[in-house]
Design a protein around this motif. Sequence first.
Motif, PDB file in Angstrom:
ATOM      1  N   GLN A  37      45.474  30.248  43.577  1.00 30.22           N
ATOM      2  CA  GLN A  37      44.800  31.358  42.904  1.00 30.22           C
ATOM      3  C   GLN A  37      44.810  31.115  41.404  1.00 30.22           C
ATOM      4  OE1 GLN A  37      46.525  35.353  43.262  1.00 30.22           O
ATOM      5  NE2 GLN A  37      44.470  36.207  43.245  1.00 30.22           N
ATOM      6  N   GLY A  40      42.673  35.539  37.398  1.00 29.27           N
ATOM      7  CA  GLY A  40      41.532  36.440  37.539  1.00 29.27           C
ATOM      8  C   GLY A  40      40.607  36.125  38.691  1.00 29.27           C
ATOM      9  N   MET A  41      41.016  35.207  39.544  1.00 29.61           N
ATOM     10  CA  MET A  41      40.144  34.789  40.641  1.00 29.61           C
ATOM     11  C   MET A  41      40.780  35.132  41.982  1.00 29.61           C
ATOM     12  SD  MET A  41      37.698  33.469  38.891  1.00 29.61           S
ATOM     13  CE  MET A  41      36.744  32.473  40.039  1.00 29.61           C
ATOM     14  N   GLY A  42      40.001  34.963  43.022  1.00 27.24           N
ATOM     15  CA  GLY A  42      40.530  35.140  44.366  1.00 27.24           C
ATOM     16  C   GLY A  42      41.260  33.887  44.822  1.00 27.24           C
ATOM     17  N   LEU A  43      41.701  33.900  46.048  1.00 28.71           N
ATOM     18  CA  LEU A  43      42.442  32.765  46.597  1.00 28.71           C
ATOM     19  C   LEU A  43      41.486  31.765  47.241  1.00 28.71           C
ATOM     20  CD1 LEU A  43      44.437  35.297  46.641  1.00 28.71           C
ATOM     21  CD2 LEU A  43      45.753  33.937  48.237  1.00 28.71           C
ATOM     22  N   LEU A  45      41.447  28.399  49.885  1.00 30.85           N
ATOM     23  CA  LEU A  45      42.234  27.713  50.891  1.00 30.85           C
ATOM     24  C   LEU A  45      42.287  26.223  50.598  1.00 30.85           C
ATOM     25  CD1 LEU A  45      43.737  28.061  53.626  1.00 30.85           C
ATOM     26  CD2 LEU A  45      41.558  27.557  54.746  1.00 30.85           C
ATOM     27  N   GLY A  58      41.065  22.622  53.859  1.00 32.14           N
ATOM     28  CA  GLY A  58      40.384  23.865  53.583  1.00 32.14           C
ATOM     29  C   GLY A  58      39.262  23.646  52.597  1.00 32.14           C
ATOM     30  N   GLU A  59      39.068  24.602  51.724  1.00 32.73           N
ATOM     31  CA  GLU A  59      37.960  24.562  50.788  1.00 32.73           C
ATOM     32  C   GLU A  59      38.187  23.608  49.617  1.00 32.73           C
ATOM     33  OE1 GLU A  59      37.280  28.404  49.124  1.00 32.73           O
ATOM     34  OE2 GLU A  59      35.479  27.822  48.011  1.00 32.73           O
ATOM     35  N   PHE A  90      50.045  30.058  46.928  1.00 38.40           N
ATOM     36  CA  PHE A  90      50.575  30.955  47.948  1.00 38.40           C
ATOM     37  C   PHE A  90      50.541  30.267  49.307  1.00 38.40           C
ATOM     38  CE2 PHE A  90      51.153  34.791  45.630  1.00 38.40           C
ATOM     39  CZ  PHE A  90      50.183  34.815  44.651  1.00 38.40           C
ATOM     40  N   PHE A 104      51.935  36.568  53.537  1.00 38.51           N
ATOM     41  CA  PHE A 104      51.996  35.698  52.370  1.00 38.51           C
ATOM     42  C   PHE A 104      53.399  35.638  51.772  1.00 38.51           C
ATOM     43  CE2 PHE A 104      47.634  34.497  51.280  1.00 38.51           C
ATOM     44  CZ  PHE A 104      46.923  35.300  52.150  1.00 38.51           C
TER      45      PHE A 104
ATOM     46  N   GLY B  43      51.967  37.915  46.625  1.00 40.01           N
ATOM     47  CA  GLY B  43      50.927  37.486  47.544  1.00 40.01           C
ATOM     48  C   GLY B  43      50.183  38.671  48.130  1.00 40.01           C
ATOM     49  N   PRO B  44      48.971  38.449  48.625  1.00 46.52           N
ATOM     50  CA  PRO B  44      48.207  39.538  49.237  1.00 46.52           C
ATOM     51  C   PRO B  44      48.933  40.113  50.450  1.00 46.52           C
ATOM     52  CG  PRO B  44      46.794  37.668  48.779  1.00 46.52           C
ATOM     53  CD  PRO B  44      48.201  37.204  48.558  1.00 46.52           C
ATOM     54  N   TYR B  87      40.943  43.092  48.240  1.00 48.34           N
ATOM     55  CA  TYR B  87      40.022  42.055  48.684  1.00 48.34           C
ATOM     56  C   TYR B  87      39.410  42.420  50.033  1.00 48.34           C
ATOM     57  CZ  TYR B  87      42.314  39.017  45.245  1.00 48.34           C
ATOM     58  OH  TYR B  87      42.821  38.473  44.100  1.00 48.34           O
ATOM     59  N   GLN B 100      34.858  26.305  58.260  1.00 51.69           N
ATOM     60  CA  GLN B 100      36.272  26.149  57.976  1.00 51.69           C
ATOM     61  C   GLN B 100      36.661  27.085  56.844  1.00 51.69           C
ATOM     62  OE1 GLN B 100      37.189  22.249  56.537  1.00 51.69           O
ATOM     63  NE2 GLN B 100      36.115  22.513  54.612  1.00 51.69           N
ATOM     64  N   GLY B 101      37.931  27.393  56.815  1.00 52.49           N
ATOM     65  CA  GLY B 101      38.413  28.231  55.712  1.00 52.49           C
ATOM     66  C   GLY B 101      37.671  29.530  55.616  1.00 52.49           C
ATOM     67  N   LEU B 103      38.542  32.523  55.679  1.00 53.96           N
ATOM     68  CA  LEU B 103      39.091  33.624  54.902  1.00 53.96           C
ATOM     69  C   LEU B 103      38.826  33.361  53.435  1.00 53.96           C
ATOM     70  CD1 LEU B 103      42.403  34.594  56.648  1.00 53.96           C
ATOM     71  CD2 LEU B 103      40.169  35.649  56.791  1.00 53.96           C
ATOM     72  N   PHE B 105      38.577  34.698  49.900  1.00 52.25           N
ATOM     73  CA  PHE B 105      38.960  35.779  49.010  1.00 52.25           C
ATOM     74  C   PHE B 105      38.072  35.714  47.782  1.00 52.25           C
ATOM     75  CE2 PHE B 105      43.074  37.430  50.589  1.00 52.25           C
ATOM     76  CZ  PHE B 105      43.334  36.504  51.586  1.00 52.25           C
ATOM     77  N   GLY B 106      37.217  36.694  47.587  1.00 48.31           N
ATOM     78  CA  GLY B 106      36.434  36.764  46.370  1.00 48.31           C
ATOM     79  C   GLY B 106      37.322  37.212  45.227  1.00 48.31           C
ATOM     80  N   LYS B 107      36.713  37.718  44.173  1.00 47.87           N
ATOM     81  CA  LYS B 107      37.506  38.177  43.029  1.00 47.87           C
ATOM     82  C   LYS B 107      38.165  39.517  43.291  1.00 47.87           C
ATOM     83  CE  LYS B 107      34.856  35.668  39.550  1.00 47.87           C
ATOM     84  NZ  LYS B 107      34.090  35.762  38.280  1.00 47.87           N
ATOM     85  N   GLY B 108      37.712  40.212  44.306  1.00 45.24           N
ATOM     86  CA  GLY B 108      38.326  41.478  44.640  1.00 45.24           C
ATOM     87  C   GLY B 108      37.942  42.602  43.704  1.00 45.24           C
TER      88      GLY B 108
END
Lengths: 113, 115
Positions: A37, A40-43, A45, A58-59, A90, A104, B43-44, B87, B100-101, B103, B105-108
């Motif tokens: 992460q 300011g961004m999302g997670l 993978l 993953g990504e 994480f 998590f 963590g989330p 999120y 793949q992947g 899940l 997570f955008g910026k939320g």
Amino acid sequence: NAGVTQTPKFRILKIGQSMTLQCTQDMNHNYMYWYRQDPGMGLKLIYYSVGAGITDKGEVPNGYNVSRSTTEDFPLRLELAAPSQTSVYFCASSYSLGQETQYFGPGTRLLVL
Amino acid sequence: LAKTTQPISMDSYEGQEVNITCSHNNIATNDYITWYQQFPSQGPRFIIQGYKTKVTNEVASLFIPADRKSSTLSLPRVSLSDTAVYYCLVGDGLGGGGSQGNLIFGKGTKLSVKP
């Protein structure tokens, strides 16, 4: 149950150094994940594992490696640290794939200078 | 992969009900909608998940219209401790449909609750 634990909590690396981020879960989950992460961004993978001995990308896998020799442990290896890998990492686990609840860890903050 | 769109931030006051809407126009038939909460330096944490109509648990409610192209997380009577990033995730599982992947997570949505 401790849940998902990660070590270290914080680390500073110099460019080119290597390190292993540790992740352990005591919930007997088959599935484990590594995310990063950025501020300011999302997670995103990095890698995931569906069981001991099985891992997949993953990504954003470039620059990282993983292994899964036991159900409990899923370490993340950085071979040649780069400033772009400065992030919070994480680890998560779940009973099954995807839409199952992921649990998590507290995260590892990594700074590469 | 179904992309989600959420407001970047929301403000509320203690005791109010907060509704956060997420758009997911390309949701697939097998996709579920899941919401996570993340506090700073943590963590989330899973909040709620649903497929259609309405789901309620001790923490929140999730409303999903019939076309499933959006969903709304409802937090009743928020308190200061609900200040966090929320999120919205859509997916069917890693590897499902060749993806793949899932899940993502955008910026939320950063929710700030004021006294």
